[in-house]
Design a protein around this motif. Structure first.
Motif, PDB file in Angstrom:
ATOM      1  N   LYS A 140       0.828  -1.201   0.000  1.00 54.44           N
ATOM      2  CA  LYS A 140       0.000   0.000   0.000  1.00 54.44           C
ATOM      3  C   LYS A 140       0.869   1.260   0.000  1.00 54.44           C
ATOM      4  O   LYS A 140       0.607   2.205  -0.758  1.00 54.44           O
ATOM      5  CB  LYS A 140      -0.921  -0.014   1.226  1.00 54.44           C
ATOM      6  N   ARG A 141       1.921   1.259   0.843  1.00 55.99           N
ATOM      7  CA  ARG A 141       2.826   2.411   0.880  1.00 55.99           C
ATOM      8  C   ARG A 141       3.538   2.595  -0.462  1.00 55.99           C
ATOM      9  O   ARG A 141       3.693   3.706  -0.962  1.00 55.99           O
ATOM     10  CB  ARG A 141       3.852   2.245   2.009  1.00 55.99           C
ATOM     11  N   TRP A 142       3.976   1.498  -1.057  1.00 50.97           N
ATOM     12  CA  TRP A 142       4.676   1.544  -2.335  1.00 50.97           C
ATOM     13  C   TRP A 142       3.768   2.098  -3.434  1.00 50.97           C
ATOM     14  O   TRP A 142       4.168   2.954  -4.213  1.00 50.97           O
ATOM     15  CB  TRP A 142       5.196   0.154  -2.694  1.00 50.97           C
ATOM     16  N   MET A 143       2.543   1.623  -3.489  1.00 52.30           N
ATOM     17  CA  MET A 143       1.594   2.103  -4.503  1.00 52.30           C
ATOM     18  C   MET A 143       1.297   3.597  -4.295  1.00 52.30           C
ATOM     19  O   MET A 143       1.210   4.359  -5.253  1.00 52.30           O
ATOM     20  CB  MET A 143       0.299   1.286  -4.466  1.00 52.30           C
ATOM     21  N   SER A 144       1.171   4.003  -3.042  1.00 49.06           N
ATOM     22  CA  SER A 144       0.930   5.406  -2.735  1.00 49.06           C
ATOM     23  C   SER A 144       2.114   6.251  -3.188  1.00 49.06           C
ATOM     24  O   SER A 144       1.938   7.318  -3.795  1.00 49.06           O
ATOM     25  CB  SER A 144       0.694   5.573  -1.235  1.00 49.06           C
ATOM     26  N   PHE A 145       3.310   5.785  -2.925  1.00 52.30           N
ATOM     27  CA  PHE A 145       4.520   6.491  -3.343  1.00 52.30           C
ATOM     28  C   PHE A 145       4.574   6.617  -4.867  1.00 52.30           C
ATOM     29  O   PHE A 145       4.853   7.689  -5.403  1.00 52.30           O
ATOM     30  CB  PHE A 145       5.765   5.756  -2.827  1.00 52.30           C
ATOM     31  N   LEU A 146       4.300   5.518  -5.576  1.00 50.35           N
ATOM     32  CA  LEU A 146       4.335   5.542  -7.039  1.00 50.35           C
ATOM     33  C   LEU A 146       3.308   6.511  -7.600  1.00 50.35           C
ATOM     34  O   LEU A 146       3.597   7.276  -8.532  1.00 50.35           O
ATOM     35  CB  LEU A 146       4.112   4.143  -7.613  1.00 50.35           C
ATOM     36  N   LYS A 147       2.105   6.502  -7.063  1.00 50.98           N
ATOM     37  CA  LYS A 147       1.069   7.414  -7.530  1.00 50.98           C
ATOM     38  C   LYS A 147       1.504   8.864  -7.342  1.00 50.98           C
ATOM     39  O   LYS A 147       1.332   9.704  -8.216  1.00 50.98           O
ATOM     40  CB  LYS A 147      -0.246   7.167  -6.792  1.00 50.98           C
ATOM     41  N   GLN A 148       2.083   9.126  -6.175  1.00 51.36           N
ATOM     42  CA  GLN A 148       2.527  10.473  -5.872  1.00 51.36           C
ATOM     43  C   GLN A 148       3.684  10.879  -6.794  1.00 51.36           C
ATOM     44  O   GLN A 148       3.701  11.977  -7.347  1.00 51.36           O
ATOM     45  CB  GLN A 148       2.985  10.538  -4.409  1.00 51.36           C
ATOM     46  N   ALA A 149       4.641   9.993  -6.996  1.00 54.09           N
ATOM     47  CA  ALA A 149       5.814  10.280  -7.815  1.00 54.09           C
ATOM     48  C   ALA A 149       5.435  10.483  -9.275  1.00 54.09           C
ATOM     49  O   ALA A 149       6.028  11.305  -9.978  1.00 54.09           O
ATOM     50  CB  ALA A 149       6.840   9.157  -7.684  1.00 54.09           C
ATOM     51  N   LEU A 150       4.443   9.760  -9.738  1.00 54.56           N
ATOM     52  CA  LEU A 150       4.025   9.864 -11.133  1.00 54.56           C
ATOM     53  C   LEU A 150       2.943  10.926 -11.342  1.00 54.56           C
ATOM     54  O   LEU A 150       2.475  11.128 -12.463  1.00 54.56           O
ATOM     55  CB  LEU A 150       3.530   8.507 -11.639  1.00 54.56           C
ATOM     56  N   GLY A 151       2.541  11.574 -10.264  1.00 53.30           N
ATOM     57  CA  GLY A 151       1.525  12.619 -10.354  1.00 53.30           C
ATOM     58  C   GLY A 151       0.140  12.078 -10.594  1.00 53.30           C
ATOM     59  O   GLY A 151      -0.710  12.757 -11.151  1.00 53.30           O
ATOM     60  N   ARG A 152      -0.108  10.858 -10.200  1.00 53.73           N
ATOM     61  CA  ARG A 152      -1.415  10.247 -10.437  1.00 53.73           C
ATOM     62  C   ARG A 152      -2.204  10.046  -9.148  1.00 53.73           C
ATOM     63  O   ARG A 152      -3.086   9.222  -9.087  1.00 53.73           O
ATOM     64  CB  ARG A 152      -1.247   8.882 -11.120  1.00 53.73           C
TER      65      ARG A 152
END
Length: 146
Positions: free
Chosen positions: A124-136
């Motif tokens: 969950k943390r990883w997916m949240s980080f990826l969404k944030q990093a990719l602007g999604r």
């Protein structure tokens, strides 16, 4: 059996270190059914994890052993039994306690659940980080007016 002997037996089974060095009985009769207790406990303990279907069986076995333990203590407390039978009962109670300790300390089931919870939180943390990093990050996008 005299009263002081009865008290000694009851004190012995309730002693904190009573199970140290005690053996799990090879077989035990619980509610009229003979069980290969030692084999059952060692079979369960040798596995790295307890499968979900076996967990119910282990919990039922623990309940039955606790019930049998209480019944045997009551036989020592209330019954007019000879000293030798009282000794056998006390020894069997200590063996039941040893088996219960072994079954209660089946760590892998709790560790397994804890590991799964950690993995889910990490994902969950990883997916949240990826969404944030990719602007999604949908929540953030809505607040920025996109």
């Amino acid at each position: 059996m005299q009263e002081f002997e009865r008290k000694q037996l009851l004190e012995r089974v309730e002693r904190e270190g009573a199970t140290v060095g005690a053996d799990i009985p090879e077989t035990i009769t619980v509610q009229g059914e003979e069980i290969d207790l030692r084999t059952f406990v060692f079979e369960i303990k040798r596995r790295e994890t307890v499968p979900p279907g076996e967990r119910d069986r282990v919990e039922q076995a623990k309940r039955n052993l606790r019930r049998e333990r209480v019944e045997r203590i009551e036989r020592i407390e209330d019954g007019e039994i000879p000293r030798a039978e009282g000794e056998k009962l006390a020894q069997s109670i200590i063996g039941i306690d040893r088996a219960l300790n072994a079954l209660e300390n089946l760590g892998p089931t709790d560790i397994e659940r804890e590991q799964q919870a950690k993995q889910a939180a990490d994902t969950k943390r990883w997916m949240s980080f990826l969404k944030q990093a990719l602007g999604r990050d949908d929540d953030q996008s809505a607040r920025r007016g996109r």
